[in-house]
Design an enzyme around this catalytic site. Sequence first.
Site, PDB file in Angstrom:
ATOM      1  N   CYS A 304       0.856  -1.191   0.000  1.00 29.90           N
ATOM      2  CA  CYS A 304       0.000   0.000   0.000  1.00 29.90           C
ATOM      3  C   CYS A 304       0.887   1.235   0.000  1.00 29.90           C
ATOM      4  O   CYS A 304       1.966   1.227   0.597  1.00 29.90           O
ATOM      5  CB  CYS A 304      -0.884   0.037   1.245  1.00 29.90           C
ATOM      6  SG  CYS A 304      -2.201  -1.168   1.268  1.00 29.90           S
ATOM      7  N   GLU A 338       2.483  -3.324  -5.829  1.00 30.98           N
ATOM      8  CA  GLU A 338       1.415  -4.317  -5.951  1.00 30.98           C
ATOM      9  C   GLU A 338       0.309  -3.789  -6.861  1.00 30.98           C
ATOM     10  O   GLU A 338      -0.062  -2.627  -6.791  1.00 30.98           O
ATOM     11  CB  GLU A 338       0.872  -4.615  -4.549  1.00 30.98           C
ATOM     12  CG  GLU A 338      -0.129  -5.735  -4.482  1.00 30.98           C
ATOM     13  CD  GLU A 338      -0.567  -5.994  -3.051  1.00 30.98           C
ATOM     14  OE1 GLU A 338      -1.693  -5.583  -2.705  1.00 30.98           O
ATOM     15  OE2 GLU A 338       0.204  -6.585  -2.277  1.00 30.98           O
TER      16      GLU A 338
END
Length: 445
Positions: A304, A338
């Site tokens: 994140c 990600e």
Amino acid sequence: MSHDGKEEPGIAKKINSVDDIIIKCQCWVQKNDEERLAEILSINTRKAPPKFYVHYVNYNKRLDEWITTDRINLDKEVLYPKLKATDEDNKKQKKKKATNTSETPQDSLQDGVDGFSRENTDVMDLDNLNVQGIKDENISHEDEIKKLRTSGSMTQNPHEVARVRNLNRIIMGKYEIEPWYFSPYPIELTDEDFIYIDDFTLQYFGSKKQYERYRKKCTLRHPPGNEIYRDDYVSFFEIDGRKQRTWCRNLCLLSKLFLDHKTLYYDVDPFLFYCMTRRDELGHHLVGYFSKEKESADGYNVACILTLPQYQRMGYGKLLIEFSYELSKKENKVGSPEKPLSDLGLLSYRAYWSDTLITLLVEHQKEITIDEISSMTSMTTTDILHTAKTLNILRYYKGQHIIFLNEDILDRYNRLKAKKRRTIDPNRLIWKPPVFTASQLRFAW
């Protein structure tokens, strides 16, 4: 209208009272001196006057908000959703679908993992570079959620992404912030007009009195980890999710207010958190952070990443991204964030990749291979090729792909140097890559 845009137009009907408004109907709502068509997602009648949670059709989800009845135009017709098919029709449809599926049971086995063909897997399609990791551009919203990773920091509940935003405003230090998305704070806080979040511990309170009493007793003035970087502008702290579970969970609850697909607020043990702060006489104030898995099977260097809204558009996002790559350089690894990234995250990464590639190519002034660029920047070859293609500097010449510099690239390089933006100084990074044993990586170690 649903978010994926597949639902047919509803039934137009004139109404005289807001009592006739139901969930999923569409009506005209006053927004910024203009009227916009909005879909009703939720209705709150716990407190007077009643409130309606609306999604503005064809606008970004982060603009969804609670409104009062005075903003709804009852002079225009309201669109009601069409009735769904009967249970009998649904059963027939399911039976037909099951029959079609059973006719070709081997189809899913013909392809490789994730739907890629097992043949020619070593050939890179430069016309189909997919930096977001999403296979089909026409994929629906529901299918996209289903395809998200079930490890890392991705949401594992498909209904959670569509939930209604549950907090009105948060007060953090001297800033009043409007959340963008749902975050699973305690339900007793959701009826409060303001939620107070402590600047240093990220603890949350439903009243100002509770917050002020807590602030007088609390002595923490910085993130509870090791300071691994400091310059005249920012500091970075490394926090282990296993050692500081409460603080990291509070951080994840806060960040979920501004991130749609990402969510991890219970299982923080497998993650390290790198928090960027600004210093003043009161202490270290959180500006943004990124998290990374202690052991990423996919080679991700960021799970994140978020710059808090009160600090956005100030260059902090690029500093966070640059710092994540400095850590990868220390680890002698290449990395990538990600996937999929948020819209704002993708824009930030594209800007960083472009600036980094342009600067390297102009200043290097020698022939250089993609692998050498990857080694020097810790960017993956896929991200490099994607960036080169976006910049339109990738060409096919005499049987091979080459990168060439044109006048536009040189002009952009000169503009970059003229900006003199802040950067991370690698010499100020005091950090060694942490090493974890198999037992340390297990949950609840």
